[in-house]
Enzyme design. Structure first.
Site, PDB file in Angstrom:
ATOM      1  N   GLY A  36       0.799  -1.231   0.000  1.00 45.16           N
ATOM      2  CA  GLY A  36       0.000   0.000   0.000  1.00 45.16           C
ATOM      3  C   GLY A  36       0.828   1.276   0.000  1.00 45.16           C
ATOM      4  N   SER A  37       2.159   1.140  -0.079  1.00 41.09           N
ATOM      5  CA  SER A  37       3.004   2.348  -0.046  1.00 41.09           C
ATOM      6  C   SER A  37       2.916   3.126  -1.360  1.00 41.09           C
ATOM      7  CB  SER A  37       4.462   1.972   0.256  1.00 41.09           C
ATOM      8  OG  SER A  37       4.962   1.069  -0.703  1.00 41.09           O
ATOM      9  N   GLY A  38       2.558   2.425  -2.440  1.00 40.44           N
ATOM     10  CA  GLY A  38       2.432   3.108  -3.736  1.00 40.44           C
ATOM     11  C   GLY A  38       3.349   2.563  -4.819  1.00 40.44           C
ATOM     12  N   SER A  40       3.114  -0.109  -6.938  1.00 35.30           N
ATOM     13  CA  SER A  40       2.452  -0.431  -8.212  1.00 35.30           C
ATOM     14  C   SER A  40       1.956   0.833  -8.899  1.00 35.30           C
ATOM     15  CB  SER A  40       1.253  -1.346  -7.998  1.00 35.30           C
ATOM     16  OG  SER A  40       1.685  -2.574  -7.528  1.00 35.30           O
ATOM     17  N   SER A 107       9.684  -6.779  -0.933  1.00 33.49           N
ATOM     18  CA  SER A 107      11.091  -7.166  -0.671  1.00 33.49           C
ATOM     19  C   SER A 107      11.582  -6.592   0.655  1.00 33.49           C
ATOM     20  CB  SER A 107      12.000  -6.774  -1.837  1.00 33.49           C
ATOM     21  OG  SER A 107      11.809  -5.453  -2.283  1.00 33.49           O
TER      22      SER A 107
END
Ligand code: ADP
Length: 200
Positions: A36-38, A40, A107
């Protein structure tokens, strides 16, 4: 496991020739950050921009790879390590083919990212830290994973029940709580431009 009956076949067309043909310097942009950090979102926006600039790219994305190449792997520490190792090797093949490769995977472990970095030549591996505080990722919760993880329905969930080891010296550091998607893409493109990746 190595096999002494297999020899490496030297290709006639080299990475340099692929690079010249494509008018770009190949590299691997390795996005890392919490779910959800962005990753993609920014990776897709970046690839679209590069495509519009007629650059040759390939985007490797966490969920998609887990549906295909790595569908036999789970989320134990050993499986996470193998997941990243395979992605590193596939990325290396694509870089050999002259592509600008964008990989978007949580990762979480420093040592795994180091293993991938070590597969590449100096300067070819570009670590992009998508730095978003857990609190914000949890508010966004685009896939509903955090809600499930908090209820104990997803074991080994990064940030909740499994650690995330932030990069110490990422080549590119993006803070999505202060930067828009467009700003983030511009920052990455500027990095690539300054270091000559966008022309051969
Ligand atoms: P990841 O791939 O890291 O799991 P996603 O890209 O799937 O994350 O989800 C990130 C969510 O955060 C998306 O819904 C996106 O629209 C939203 N978002 C809000 N602000 C930003 C920003 N500045 N940069 C990137 N994503 C953002």
């Amino acid at each position: 496991m190595s096999n002494s009956n297999i020899v490496w076949h030297q290709h006639h067309i080299t990475k340099q020739q692929h690079s010249i043909q494509k008018q770009q310097k190949p590299c691997l942009l390795w996005f890392t950050g919490l779910s959800g950090s962005g990753k993609s979102t920014i990776a897709n926006a970046l690839e679209s921009q590069l495509y519009a600039m007629k650059k040759h790219t390939y985007l490797l994305d966490g969920d998609n790879v887990r549906h295909s190449l790595n569908k036999d792997l789970g989320f134990s520490d050993a499986d996470r390590i193998e997941n990243i190792r395979r992605i590193g090797e596939v990325s290396k093949l694509f870089v050999d083919a002259g592509l600008i490769v964008i990989s978007a995977f949580i990762s979480p472990f420093l040592s795994d990212r180091q293993i991938v970095r070590d597969l590449f030549q100096e300067g070819e591996f570009i670590e992009v830290f998508i730095d978003t505080p857990l609190k914000i990722c949890e508010q966004r919760d685009p896939k509903g994973f955090y809600q499930k993880a908090r209820k104990g329905e997803i074991p080994n969930f990064t940030g909740i029940s499994s650690p995330y080891e932030a990069p110490k010296y990422p080549e590119i550091h993006i803070s999505t709580s202060h930067q828009s998607v467009e700003d983030s893409v511009s920052q990455i493109l500027e990095y690539l431009r300054q270091r000559g990746f966008l022309n051969a």
